[in-house]
Scaffold this active site. Structure first.
Site, PDB file in Angstrom:
ATOM      1  N   LYS A 224      20.923 -16.674  28.513  1.00  0.00           N
ATOM      2  CA  LYS A 224      19.780 -15.986  28.245  1.00  0.00           C
ATOM      3  C   LYS A 224      18.657 -16.979  28.956  1.00  0.00           C
ATOM      4  O   LYS A 224      18.806 -18.360  28.762  1.00  0.00           O
ATOM      5  CB  LYS A 224      19.695 -15.989  26.434  1.00  0.00           C
ATOM      6  CG  LYS A 224      18.245 -15.972  26.330  1.00  0.00           C
ATOM      7  CD  LYS A 224      18.164 -15.706  24.898  1.00  0.00           C
ATOM      8  CE  LYS A 224      16.695 -15.344  24.368  1.00  0.00           C
ATOM      9  NZ  LYS A 224      16.302 -15.152  22.915  1.00  0.00           N
ATOM     10  N   GLU A 273       5.813 -17.802  14.800  1.00  0.00           N
ATOM     11  CA  GLU A 273       7.241 -18.497  14.754  1.00  0.00           C
ATOM     12  C   GLU A 273       7.128 -20.040  14.356  1.00  0.00           C
ATOM     13  O   GLU A 273       6.484 -20.909  14.944  1.00  0.00           O
ATOM     14  CB  GLU A 273       7.687 -18.345  16.105  1.00  0.00           C
ATOM     15  CG  GLU A 273       9.055 -18.903  16.412  1.00  0.00           C
ATOM     16  CD  GLU A 273      10.078 -18.199  17.385  1.00  0.00           C
ATOM     17  OE1 GLU A 273       9.527 -17.402  18.062  1.00  0.00           O
ATOM     18  OE2 GLU A 273      11.057 -18.764  17.420  1.00  0.00           O
ATOM     19  N   GLU A 317      19.869 -11.267  21.890  1.00  0.00           N
ATOM     20  CA  GLU A 317      19.108 -12.025  22.107  1.00  0.00           C
ATOM     21  C   GLU A 317      18.640 -12.878  20.961  1.00  0.00           C
ATOM     22  O   GLU A 317      18.438 -14.198  20.814  1.00  0.00           O
ATOM     23  CB  GLU A 317      17.666 -11.109  22.258  1.00  0.00           C
ATOM     24  CG  GLU A 317      16.460 -11.690  23.363  1.00  0.00           C
ATOM     25  CD  GLU A 317      15.551 -10.740  23.338  1.00  0.00           C
ATOM     26  OE1 GLU A 317      15.658  -9.404  23.667  1.00  0.00           O
ATOM     27  OE2 GLU A 317      14.167 -11.140  23.286  1.00  0.00           O
ATOM     28  N   GLU A 452       6.742  -5.285  26.687  1.00  0.00           N
ATOM     29  CA  GLU A 452       6.870  -6.376  25.499  1.00  0.00           C
ATOM     30  C   GLU A 452       5.896  -7.331  25.690  1.00  0.00           C
ATOM     31  O   GLU A 452       5.224  -7.984  24.528  1.00  0.00           O
ATOM     32  CB  GLU A 452       8.344  -6.973  25.338  1.00  0.00           C
ATOM     33  CG  GLU A 452       8.433  -7.707  24.231  1.00  0.00           C
ATOM     34  CD  GLU A 452      10.174  -8.060  23.926  1.00  0.00           C
ATOM     35  OE1 GLU A 452      10.979  -7.228  23.992  1.00  0.00           O
ATOM     36  OE2 GLU A 452      10.360  -9.058  23.614  1.00  0.00           O
TER      37      GLU A 452
HETATM   38  C1  LIG Z   1       8.223 -16.093  24.044  1.00  0.00           C
HETATM   39  C2  LIG Z   1       7.577 -15.347  22.996  1.00  0.00           C
HETATM   40  O1  LIG Z   1       8.124 -14.751  22.096  1.00  0.00           O
HETATM   41  C3  LIG Z   1       9.235 -14.966  21.463  1.00  0.00           C
HETATM   42  C4  LIG Z   1       9.197 -15.073  20.052  1.00  0.00           C
HETATM   43  C5  LIG Z   1       9.764 -13.822  19.556  1.00  0.00           C
HETATM   44  C6  LIG Z   1      10.391 -12.990  20.163  1.00  0.00           C
HETATM   45  C7  LIG Z   1      10.474 -12.958  21.531  1.00  0.00           C
HETATM   46  C8  LIG Z   1      11.343 -11.936  22.395  1.00  0.00           C
HETATM   47  O2  LIG Z   1      11.754 -10.548  21.725  1.00  0.00           O
HETATM   48  O3  LIG Z   1      11.678 -12.033  23.571  1.00  0.00           O
HETATM   49  C9  LIG Z   1      10.423 -14.279  22.349  1.00  0.00           C
HETATM   50  O4  LIG Z   1      11.829 -14.806  22.381  1.00  0.00           O
HETATM   51  C10 LIG Z   1       5.995 -14.962  23.462  1.00  0.00           C
HETATM   52  O5  LIG Z   1       5.360 -14.367  22.566  1.00  0.00           O
HETATM   53  O6  LIG Z   1       5.432 -15.588  24.455  1.00  0.00           O
HETATM   54 MG   LIG Z   2      12.318  -9.661  23.432  1.00  0.00          MG
END
Ligand SMILES: C=C(O[C@H]1C=CC=C(C(=O)O)[C@@H]1O)C(=O)O
Ligand SMILES: [Mg+2]
EC number: 5.4.4.2
Length: 470
Positions: A224, A273, A317, A452
Protein backbone atom coordinates in the site's frame (compact mmCIF):
# COMPACT_ATOMS: atom_id res chain seq x y z
CA UNK A 1 -3.67 46.17 32.72
CA UNK A 2 -0.85 45.46 35.16
CA UNK A 3 -1.27 42.86 37.86
CA UNK A 4 0.93 43.14 40.91
CA UNK A 5 2.53 39.90 41.94
CA UNK A 6 2.18 38.98 45.54
CA UNK A 7 5.11 38.30 47.80
CA UNK A 8 5.28 34.52 47.49
CA UNK A 9 5.36 34.56 43.68
CA UNK A 10 8.17 37.10 43.78
CA UNK A 11 10.07 34.85 46.14
CA UNK A 12 9.45 31.92 43.85
CA UNK A 13 10.88 33.80 40.89
CA UNK A 14 13.84 34.88 42.97
CA UNK A 15 14.59 31.24 43.89
CA UNK A 16 14.36 30.20 40.26
CA UNK A 17 16.79 32.93 39.26
CA UNK A 18 19.21 31.94 42.03
CA UNK A 19 19.01 28.35 40.88
CA UNK A 20 19.68 29.36 37.27
CA UNK A 21 22.74 31.30 38.36
CA UNK A 22 24.05 28.57 40.66
CA UNK A 23 23.65 25.74 38.16
CA UNK A 24 24.39 27.92 35.12
CA UNK A 25 21.27 26.38 33.52
CA UNK A 26 18.11 28.14 32.42
CA UNK A 27 14.97 27.42 34.43
CA UNK A 28 11.40 27.57 33.10
CA UNK A 29 8.96 29.28 35.43
CA UNK A 30 5.33 28.74 34.61
CA UNK A 31 2.54 30.59 36.35
CA UNK A 32 -0.97 29.17 35.90
CA UNK A 33 -4.13 31.03 36.88
CA UNK A 34 -7.71 29.95 36.63
CA UNK A 35 -9.65 32.86 35.12
CA UNK A 36 -13.15 33.78 33.95
CA UNK A 37 -14.20 32.44 30.55
CA UNK A 38 -12.31 33.88 27.55
CA UNK A 39 -13.25 33.09 23.96
CA UNK A 40 -10.25 31.22 22.46
CA UNK A 41 -10.51 32.86 19.03
CA UNK A 42 -10.57 36.30 20.63
CA UNK A 43 -7.54 35.39 22.70
CA UNK A 44 -5.82 34.22 19.51
CA UNK A 45 -6.70 37.44 17.69
CA UNK A 46 -5.60 39.56 20.66
CA UNK A 47 -2.03 38.47 20.01
CA UNK A 48 -1.97 39.87 16.47
CA UNK A 49 -0.05 43.04 17.17
CA UNK A 50 2.66 41.67 19.42
CA UNK A 51 2.89 38.00 18.55
CA UNK A 52 2.02 37.66 14.85
CA UNK A 53 4.00 34.76 13.41
CA UNK A 54 4.41 33.18 16.86
CA UNK A 55 1.00 31.81 17.68
CA UNK A 56 -0.77 28.46 17.70
CA UNK A 57 -4.33 27.24 18.02
CA UNK A 58 -5.43 23.73 18.96
CA UNK A 59 -8.82 22.24 19.72
CA UNK A 60 -9.98 18.65 20.05
CA UNK A 61 -13.23 17.25 18.57
CA UNK A 62 -16.32 18.91 20.06
CA UNK A 63 -13.94 21.63 21.30
CA UNK A 64 -13.95 20.36 24.89
CA UNK A 65 -10.23 21.06 25.07
CA UNK A 66 -8.67 24.13 23.47
CA UNK A 67 -5.20 25.63 23.75
CA UNK A 68 -3.99 28.87 22.25
CA UNK A 69 -0.36 30.02 22.42
CA UNK A 70 0.87 33.59 21.97
CA UNK A 71 4.59 34.30 21.62
CA UNK A 72 7.56 31.98 21.43
CA UNK A 73 9.22 32.09 24.83
CA UNK A 74 11.74 29.75 23.29
CA UNK A 75 12.00 27.48 20.30
CA UNK A 76 13.44 23.98 20.04
CA UNK A 77 14.08 23.00 16.46
CA UNK A 78 16.37 20.79 14.46
CA UNK A 79 17.12 19.82 10.90
CA UNK A 80 18.04 16.24 11.70
CA UNK A 81 17.42 13.94 8.80
CA UNK A 82 17.33 10.81 10.93
CA UNK A 83 14.89 9.55 13.58
CA UNK A 84 17.06 11.48 16.02
CA UNK A 85 14.94 14.55 15.37
CA UNK A 86 12.29 13.12 17.72
CA UNK A 87 14.76 12.12 20.44
CA UNK A 88 16.58 15.43 20.21
CA UNK A 89 13.43 17.43 20.99
CA UNK A 90 12.67 15.13 23.92
CA UNK A 91 16.22 15.33 25.28
CA UNK A 92 16.39 19.11 25.07
CA UNK A 93 12.96 19.52 26.65
CA UNK A 94 13.88 17.23 29.56
CA UNK A 95 17.08 19.18 30.17
CA UNK A 96 15.22 22.22 31.56
CA UNK A 97 14.26 22.41 35.18
CA UNK A 98 10.61 23.49 35.28
CA UNK A 99 8.89 25.26 38.14
CA UNK A 100 5.15 25.61 38.24
CA UNK A 101 3.23 28.21 40.26
CA UNK A 102 -0.48 27.38 40.35
CA UNK A 103 -3.42 28.40 42.50
CA UNK A 104 -5.57 25.34 41.75
CA UNK A 105 -5.22 21.60 41.37
CA UNK A 106 -3.28 20.25 38.44
CA UNK A 107 -4.95 20.43 35.03
CA UNK A 108 -3.41 18.64 32.04
CA UNK A 109 -2.75 21.08 29.19
CA UNK A 110 -1.72 23.98 31.45
CA UNK A 111 1.78 24.93 32.63
CA UNK A 112 5.01 24.36 30.75
CA UNK A 113 4.46 22.56 27.46
CA UNK A 114 5.76 22.46 23.93
CA UNK A 115 3.58 22.79 20.86
CA UNK A 116 4.83 22.03 17.37
CA UNK A 117 5.43 19.32 14.84
CA UNK A 118 7.62 17.47 12.40
CA UNK A 119 7.98 17.28 8.65
CA UNK A 120 6.67 14.20 6.87
CA UNK A 121 9.96 13.06 5.34
CA UNK A 122 13.21 14.73 6.44
CA UNK A 123 15.12 12.93 3.67
CA UNK A 124 13.24 14.77 0.94
CA UNK A 125 15.10 17.80 -0.38
CA UNK A 126 13.43 21.02 0.82
CA UNK A 127 11.40 23.03 -1.67
CA UNK A 128 10.53 26.75 -1.69
CA UNK A 129 7.05 26.39 -0.23
CA UNK A 130 8.27 24.64 2.93
CA UNK A 131 11.74 26.16 3.11
CA UNK A 132 11.07 28.01 6.39
CA UNK A 133 9.70 24.92 8.18
CA UNK A 134 12.26 22.93 10.18
CA UNK A 135 12.22 19.12 10.18
CA UNK A 136 11.18 19.47 13.83
CA UNK A 137 10.01 22.65 15.54
CA UNK A 138 8.45 23.16 18.95
CA UNK A 139 7.72 26.29 20.93
CA UNK A 140 7.16 27.08 24.58
CA UNK A 141 4.45 29.75 24.46
CA UNK A 142 4.96 32.97 26.41
CA UNK A 143 1.21 33.17 27.13
CA UNK A 144 -1.22 30.34 26.78
CA UNK A 145 -4.95 29.96 27.15
CA UNK A 146 -6.35 26.54 28.05
CA UNK A 147 -10.06 25.85 28.03
CA UNK A 148 -11.11 22.48 29.40
CA UNK A 149 -14.85 21.89 29.61
CA UNK A 150 -16.13 24.92 31.56
CA UNK A 151 -12.79 25.94 33.06
CA UNK A 152 -10.39 28.52 31.66
CA UNK A 153 -6.73 28.92 32.55
CA UNK A 154 -3.93 31.25 31.58
CA UNK A 155 -0.35 30.11 31.73
CA UNK A 156 2.52 32.57 31.58
CA UNK A 157 5.92 31.05 30.91
CA UNK A 158 9.37 32.53 31.28
CA UNK A 159 12.72 31.06 30.50
CA UNK A 160 14.90 32.41 33.28
CA UNK A 161 18.54 32.38 32.24
CA UNK A 162 21.57 32.80 34.52
CA UNK A 163 22.03 36.26 32.98
CA UNK A 164 18.54 37.56 33.81
CA UNK A 165 17.84 40.12 36.50
CA UNK A 166 15.06 39.85 39.05
CA UNK A 167 13.18 43.01 38.08
CA UNK A 168 12.77 42.05 34.43
CA UNK A 169 11.64 38.57 35.43
CA UNK A 170 9.01 39.96 37.80
CA UNK A 171 7.85 42.47 35.18
CA UNK A 172 7.38 39.65 32.69
CA UNK A 173 4.81 38.03 34.95
CA UNK A 174 3.24 41.33 35.99
CA UNK A 175 2.72 42.80 32.56
CA UNK A 176 0.69 39.99 31.16
CA UNK A 177 -2.53 40.23 33.11
CA UNK A 178 -5.33 38.02 31.78
CA UNK A 179 -7.63 41.09 31.53
CA UNK A 180 -5.84 42.35 28.45
CA UNK A 181 -6.92 39.35 26.45
CA UNK A 182 -10.60 39.68 27.20
CA UNK A 183 -10.81 43.31 26.15
CA UNK A 184 -9.69 42.81 22.56
CA UNK A 185 -12.49 44.11 20.35
CA UNK A 186 -11.88 41.84 17.36
CA UNK A 187 -15.03 40.76 15.54
CA UNK A 188 -14.76 37.46 13.72
CA UNK A 189 -16.92 37.26 10.65
CA UNK A 190 -17.22 33.57 9.88
CA UNK A 191 -19.89 34.12 7.24
CA UNK A 192 -17.86 36.22 4.86
CA UNK A 193 -16.12 34.17 2.15
CA UNK A 194 -12.92 35.05 0.35
CA UNK A 195 -13.10 35.91 -3.28
CA UNK A 196 -10.84 33.56 -5.09
CA UNK A 197 -8.74 34.59 -8.07
CA UNK A 198 -7.17 31.44 -9.45
CA UNK A 199 -6.74 27.75 -8.80
CA UNK A 200 -4.11 25.28 -9.94
CA UNK A 201 -5.01 21.62 -9.68
CA UNK A 202 -2.10 19.54 -11.02
CA UNK A 203 -4.49 16.69 -11.76
CA UNK A 204 -2.85 14.74 -14.58
CA UNK A 205 0.47 14.15 -12.88
CA UNK A 206 -1.30 12.79 -9.82
CA UNK A 207 -3.57 10.39 -11.69
CA UNK A 208 -0.49 9.07 -13.52
CA UNK A 209 1.28 8.56 -10.20
CA UNK A 210 -1.69 6.52 -8.94
CA UNK A 211 -1.58 4.36 -12.08
CA UNK A 212 2.11 3.69 -11.55
CA UNK A 213 1.53 2.89 -7.88
CA UNK A 214 -1.15 0.30 -8.61
CA UNK A 215 1.16 -1.31 -11.19
CA UNK A 216 3.95 -1.51 -8.59
CA UNK A 217 1.54 -3.00 -6.05
CA UNK A 218 0.44 -5.61 -8.60
CA UNK A 219 4.10 -6.41 -9.22
CA UNK A 220 4.32 -7.09 -5.44
CA UNK A 221 6.86 -4.34 -4.82
CA UNK A 222 4.72 -2.95 -2.00
CA UNK A 223 1.28 -3.54 -0.34
CA UNK A 224 0.00 0.00 0.00
CA UNK A 225 1.17 3.54 -0.64
CA UNK A 226 -0.53 6.85 0.16
CA UNK A 227 -0.21 9.42 -2.60
CA UNK A 228 -1.08 13.06 -2.12
CA UNK A 229 -1.70 16.02 -4.37
CA UNK A 230 -1.64 19.75 -3.80
CA UNK A 231 -3.94 22.50 -4.98
CA UNK A 232 -2.76 26.10 -5.15
CA UNK A 233 -5.24 28.92 -4.64
CA UNK A 234 -4.90 32.64 -4.90
CA UNK A 235 -7.45 35.06 -3.45
CA UNK A 236 -8.08 38.69 -4.24
CA UNK A 237 -7.46 39.66 -0.61
CA UNK A 238 -5.31 38.51 2.28
CA UNK A 239 -6.75 35.41 3.94
CA UNK A 240 -8.06 36.07 7.44
CA UNK A 241 -6.67 33.35 9.78
CA UNK A 242 -9.39 33.87 12.43
CA UNK A 243 -12.08 33.38 9.86
CA UNK A 244 -10.42 30.16 8.67
CA UNK A 245 -10.04 28.75 12.19
CA UNK A 246 -13.54 29.92 13.16
CA UNK A 247 -15.12 28.29 10.13
CA UNK A 248 -13.19 25.06 10.62
CA UNK A 249 -14.45 24.92 14.20
CA UNK A 250 -18.00 25.48 13.10
CA UNK A 251 -17.98 23.18 10.07
CA UNK A 252 -15.73 20.37 11.34
CA UNK A 253 -16.85 19.70 14.93
CA UNK A 254 -15.66 16.08 14.83
CA UNK A 255 -12.08 17.04 13.93
CA UNK A 256 -9.03 18.45 15.67
CA UNK A 257 -8.40 22.04 14.58
CA UNK A 258 -4.79 23.18 14.49
CA UNK A 259 -2.99 26.31 13.42
CA UNK A 260 0.74 26.86 13.71
CA UNK A 261 2.32 30.14 12.72
CA UNK A 262 5.82 30.04 11.36
CA UNK A 263 6.60 33.66 10.58
CA UNK A 264 4.35 34.76 7.75
CA UNK A 265 3.17 31.24 6.98
CA UNK A 266 0.28 29.58 8.80
CA UNK A 267 -0.11 25.82 8.69
CA UNK A 268 -3.75 25.11 9.43
CA UNK A 269 -6.18 22.23 9.20
CA UNK A 270 -9.06 20.17 10.59
CA UNK A 271 -7.92 16.58 10.91
CA UNK A 272 -10.12 13.73 12.14
CA UNK A 273 -7.04 11.55 12.74
CA UNK A 274 -5.32 11.24 16.11
CA UNK A 275 -1.87 9.70 15.96
CA UNK A 276 -1.45 9.27 19.69
CA UNK A 277 -2.71 10.61 22.99
CA UNK A 278 -0.84 9.91 26.21
CA UNK A 279 -2.10 10.75 29.69
CA UNK A 280 0.15 9.33 32.40
CA UNK A 281 0.74 5.86 30.95
CA UNK A 282 -2.59 5.49 29.15
CA UNK A 283 -2.18 5.67 25.39
CA UNK A 284 -4.68 5.86 22.61
CA UNK A 285 -4.31 5.87 18.84
CA UNK A 286 -6.83 5.79 16.04
CA UNK A 287 -6.67 3.91 12.78
CA UNK A 288 -8.47 5.97 10.19
CA UNK A 289 -8.35 4.81 6.59
CA UNK A 290 -10.96 3.89 4.01
CA UNK A 291 -13.38 6.55 2.83
CA UNK A 292 -16.75 7.18 1.22
CA UNK A 293 -18.85 10.30 0.60
CA UNK A 294 -21.66 11.52 2.88
CA UNK A 295 -25.23 10.95 1.75
CA UNK A 296 -27.59 13.78 0.89
CA UNK A 297 -30.29 12.28 3.11
CA UNK A 298 -30.09 10.33 6.37
CA UNK A 299 -31.00 7.06 4.68
CA UNK A 300 -28.57 7.54 1.80
CA UNK A 301 -25.85 8.38 4.35
CA UNK A 302 -26.57 5.17 6.23
CA UNK A 303 -26.52 3.09 3.05
CA UNK A 304 -23.18 4.59 2.05
CA UNK A 305 -21.79 3.93 5.53
CA UNK A 306 -22.88 0.29 5.31
CA UNK A 307 -21.35 -0.01 1.87
CA UNK A 308 -18.04 1.28 3.29
CA UNK A 309 -18.15 -1.14 6.23
CA UNK A 310 -18.35 -4.06 3.78
CA UNK A 311 -16.21 -2.82 0.90
CA UNK A 312 -13.20 -5.10 0.28
CA UNK A 313 -10.90 -2.43 -1.15
CA UNK A 314 -11.50 -0.06 1.77
CA UNK A 315 -11.28 -2.86 4.35
CA UNK A 316 -7.86 -3.86 2.97
CA UNK A 317 -6.75 -0.22 3.10
CA UNK A 318 -7.92 -0.02 6.72
CA UNK A 319 -6.68 -3.39 7.98
CA UNK A 320 -3.10 -2.61 6.93
CA UNK A 321 -3.23 0.42 9.26
CA UNK A 322 -4.77 -1.51 12.17
CA UNK A 323 -2.16 -4.24 11.93
CA UNK A 324 0.74 -1.79 11.93
CA UNK A 325 -0.55 0.33 14.82
CA UNK A 326 -1.37 -2.76 16.91
CA UNK A 327 2.12 -4.15 16.25
CA UNK A 328 3.67 -0.84 17.31
CA UNK A 329 1.54 -0.81 20.48
CA UNK A 330 2.44 -4.45 21.29
CA UNK A 331 6.06 -3.37 21.34
CA UNK A 332 5.71 -0.44 23.72
CA UNK A 333 2.50 -1.07 25.68
CA UNK A 334 0.77 -3.70 27.78
CA UNK A 335 -2.96 -4.54 27.74
CA UNK A 336 -3.31 -3.56 24.08
CA UNK A 337 -6.92 -3.64 22.93
CA UNK A 338 -8.87 -2.79 19.79
CA UNK A 339 -12.32 -3.72 18.50
CA UNK A 340 -12.50 -6.67 16.08
CA UNK A 341 -14.11 -4.69 13.27
CA UNK A 342 -14.03 -1.01 12.28
CA UNK A 343 -16.80 1.47 13.00
CA UNK A 344 -17.60 4.66 11.09
CA UNK A 345 -16.26 8.13 11.80
CA UNK A 346 -18.15 10.86 9.99
CA UNK A 347 -16.98 14.38 9.30
CA UNK A 348 -19.00 16.99 7.47
CA UNK A 349 -17.71 15.96 4.06
CA UNK A 350 -16.66 12.31 4.31
CA UNK A 351 -17.05 9.06 6.26
CA UNK A 352 -14.13 6.84 7.27
CA UNK A 353 -13.47 3.40 8.66
CA UNK A 354 -12.32 3.86 12.23
CA UNK A 355 -10.64 1.59 14.79
CA UNK A 356 -9.37 2.94 18.13
CA UNK A 357 -6.35 1.18 19.69
CA UNK A 358 -5.65 1.45 23.43
CA UNK A 359 -2.86 0.39 25.75
CA UNK A 360 -0.66 1.31 28.70
CA UNK A 361 2.88 2.49 27.98
CA UNK A 362 5.61 0.28 29.37
CA UNK A 363 8.35 1.98 31.38
CA UNK A 364 10.74 3.95 29.24
CA UNK A 365 8.35 4.33 26.30
CA UNK A 366 7.79 8.06 26.03
CA UNK A 367 5.27 9.99 23.97
CA UNK A 368 7.84 11.11 21.38
CA UNK A 369 9.38 7.64 21.13
CA UNK A 370 5.91 6.37 20.23
CA UNK A 371 5.35 9.19 17.74
CA UNK A 372 8.64 8.15 16.13
CA UNK A 373 7.61 4.50 16.00
CA UNK A 374 4.17 5.22 14.55
CA UNK A 375 5.07 7.87 11.98
CA UNK A 376 4.08 7.47 9.26
CA UNK A 377 1.30 4.95 9.80
CA UNK A 378 0.06 3.23 6.63
CA UNK A 379 -2.82 5.76 6.59
CA UNK A 380 -0.29 8.40 5.56
CA UNK A 381 2.73 6.48 4.26
CA UNK A 382 1.93 2.91 3.30
CA UNK A 383 3.22 -0.58 3.94
CA UNK A 384 5.96 -1.69 4.38
CA UNK A 385 6.92 1.66 5.90
CA UNK A 386 10.39 2.32 4.43
CA UNK A 387 9.49 1.11 0.94
CA UNK A 388 6.34 3.23 1.01
CA UNK A 389 8.30 6.36 1.94
CA UNK A 390 10.70 5.68 -0.95
CA UNK A 391 7.74 5.20 -3.32
CA UNK A 392 6.25 8.50 -2.22
CA UNK A 393 9.60 10.22 -2.89
CA UNK A 394 9.69 8.62 -6.32
CA UNK A 395 6.09 9.07 -7.44
CA UNK A 396 4.53 12.01 -5.67
CA UNK A 397 4.55 15.23 -7.69
CA UNK A 398 4.90 17.56 -4.66
CA UNK A 399 6.69 18.23 -1.37
CA UNK A 400 4.64 17.30 1.71
CA UNK A 401 6.41 19.55 4.19
CA UNK A 402 4.42 19.17 7.43
CA UNK A 403 1.33 17.77 5.68
CA UNK A 404 0.43 14.26 6.96
CA UNK A 405 3.09 14.54 9.69
CA UNK A 406 2.69 14.64 13.50
CA UNK A 407 1.54 17.96 14.98
CA UNK A 408 0.68 18.37 18.65
CA UNK A 409 1.91 19.03 22.15
CA UNK A 410 3.86 17.52 25.00
CA UNK A 411 4.02 18.69 28.61
CA UNK A 412 6.73 18.38 31.26
CA UNK A 413 5.31 15.10 32.57
CA UNK A 414 5.20 13.39 29.16
CA UNK A 415 1.45 13.85 28.70
CA UNK A 416 0.32 15.11 25.32
CA UNK A 417 -1.40 14.45 22.04
CA UNK A 418 -0.38 14.33 18.38
CA UNK A 419 -2.56 14.26 15.30
CA UNK A 420 -1.59 13.69 11.69
CA UNK A 421 -1.82 17.01 9.90
CA UNK A 422 -4.16 16.10 7.04
CA UNK A 423 -7.15 18.12 5.66
CA UNK A 424 -4.68 20.96 5.90
CA UNK A 425 -3.15 23.86 4.04
CA UNK A 426 -0.30 26.29 4.15
CA UNK A 427 -1.44 29.90 4.01
CA UNK A 428 0.62 32.99 3.30
CA UNK A 429 -0.94 36.36 2.54
CA UNK A 430 -3.53 35.80 -0.17
CA UNK A 431 -2.24 32.37 -1.21
CA UNK A 432 -3.00 28.88 0.04
CA UNK A 433 -1.61 25.47 -0.82
CA UNK A 434 -3.96 22.64 0.16
CA UNK A 435 -3.13 18.96 0.41
CA UNK A 436 -5.03 15.69 0.19
CA UNK A 437 -3.96 12.10 -0.24
CA UNK A 438 -5.40 8.60 -0.65
CA UNK A 439 -4.37 5.12 0.35
CA UNK A 440 -3.59 3.26 -2.87
CA UNK A 441 -3.98 -0.51 -2.84
CA UNK A 442 -4.10 -3.06 -5.66
CA UNK A 443 -7.82 -2.53 -6.30
CA UNK A 444 -7.56 1.29 -6.43
CA UNK A 445 -9.15 3.03 -9.37
CA UNK A 446 -7.43 6.37 -10.19
CA UNK A 447 -10.71 8.14 -10.99
CA UNK A 448 -12.35 7.20 -7.68
CA UNK A 449 -9.18 8.04 -5.76
CA UNK A 450 -9.18 11.44 -7.45
CA UNK A 451 -12.77 11.94 -6.36
CA UNK A 452 -11.70 10.98 -2.82
CA UNK A 453 -9.04 13.74 -2.78
CA UNK A 454 -11.75 16.22 -3.79
CA UNK A 455 -13.82 15.29 -0.73
CA UNK A 456 -10.74 15.61 1.47
CA UNK A 457 -9.99 19.09 0.16
CA UNK A 458 -13.47 20.36 0.98
CA UNK A 459 -12.99 21.27 4.67
CA UNK A 460 -10.16 23.67 3.86
CA UNK A 461 -11.78 24.97 0.67
CA UNK A 462 -14.95 25.74 2.54
CA UNK A 463 -13.07 27.38 5.43
CA UNK A 464 -11.27 29.58 2.94
CA UNK A 465 -14.49 30.84 1.49
CA UNK A 466 -16.38 28.07 -0.18
CA UNK A 467 -14.76 27.49 -3.57
CA UNK A 468 -17.14 24.97 -5.04
CA UNK A 469 -15.51 23.84 -8.25
CA UNK A 470 -12.77 21.62 -6.77
C1 LIG B 1 -4.12 11.00 3.53
C2 LIG B 1 -5.32 11.45 3.85
O1 LIG B 1 -6.28 10.68 4.44
C3 LIG B 1 -5.95 9.43 5.06
C4 LIG B 1 -6.81 9.31 6.25
C5 LIG B 1 -8.07 8.76 6.19
C6 LIG B 1 -8.48 8.08 5.03
C7 LIG B 1 -7.61 7.86 4.00
C8 LIG B 1 -8.05 7.10 2.81
O2 LIG B 1 -9.17 6.53 2.81
O3 LIG B 1 -7.33 7.04 1.82
C9 LIG B 1 -6.20 8.30 4.08
O4 LIG B 1 -5.43 7.17 4.41
C10 LIG B 1 -5.73 12.86 3.57
O5 LIG B 1 -6.81 13.26 3.96
O6 LIG B 1 -4.93 13.61 2.97
MG1 LIG C 1 -8.95 5.78 0.73
Amino acid sequence: MITTLDHTIKEYIQHALEEAKQTNQSVIVSRIKEVDAIDPLHFFASGEEIYLGERFFWSTPTADFTMVGLGNEFVLENENRTPERFQKIEKEWKRFNKKVIADHKKQVGTGPLLFGGFSFDPMKEKDVLWEAFAEAKFVLPTNMLTVFKDKTYITINKLITPMDNLDTCIKHFEQVGEQEFTLFPYQIDCEKGNEFASIELKTTEWVEAVQRATADIRASEIDKVVLAREVHLEFTEKIDPYQVVGRLQKEQPTSFIFEFENGLQHFVGATPERLIKKEENQVLSTCLAGSIKRGKTKSEDKLLGNELLHDDKNLIEHDIVVKMIKDAFEHCCFEVSAPEAPALLKTNNIQHLYTPVKGFAKNGHTLLSMVERLHPTPALGGFPKEKAIEKIRELEPMHRGWYAAPVGWIDHEDNGEFVVAIRSGLIEGNRAALFAGCGIVEESDPESEYFETKMKLKPMLSALGGVENE
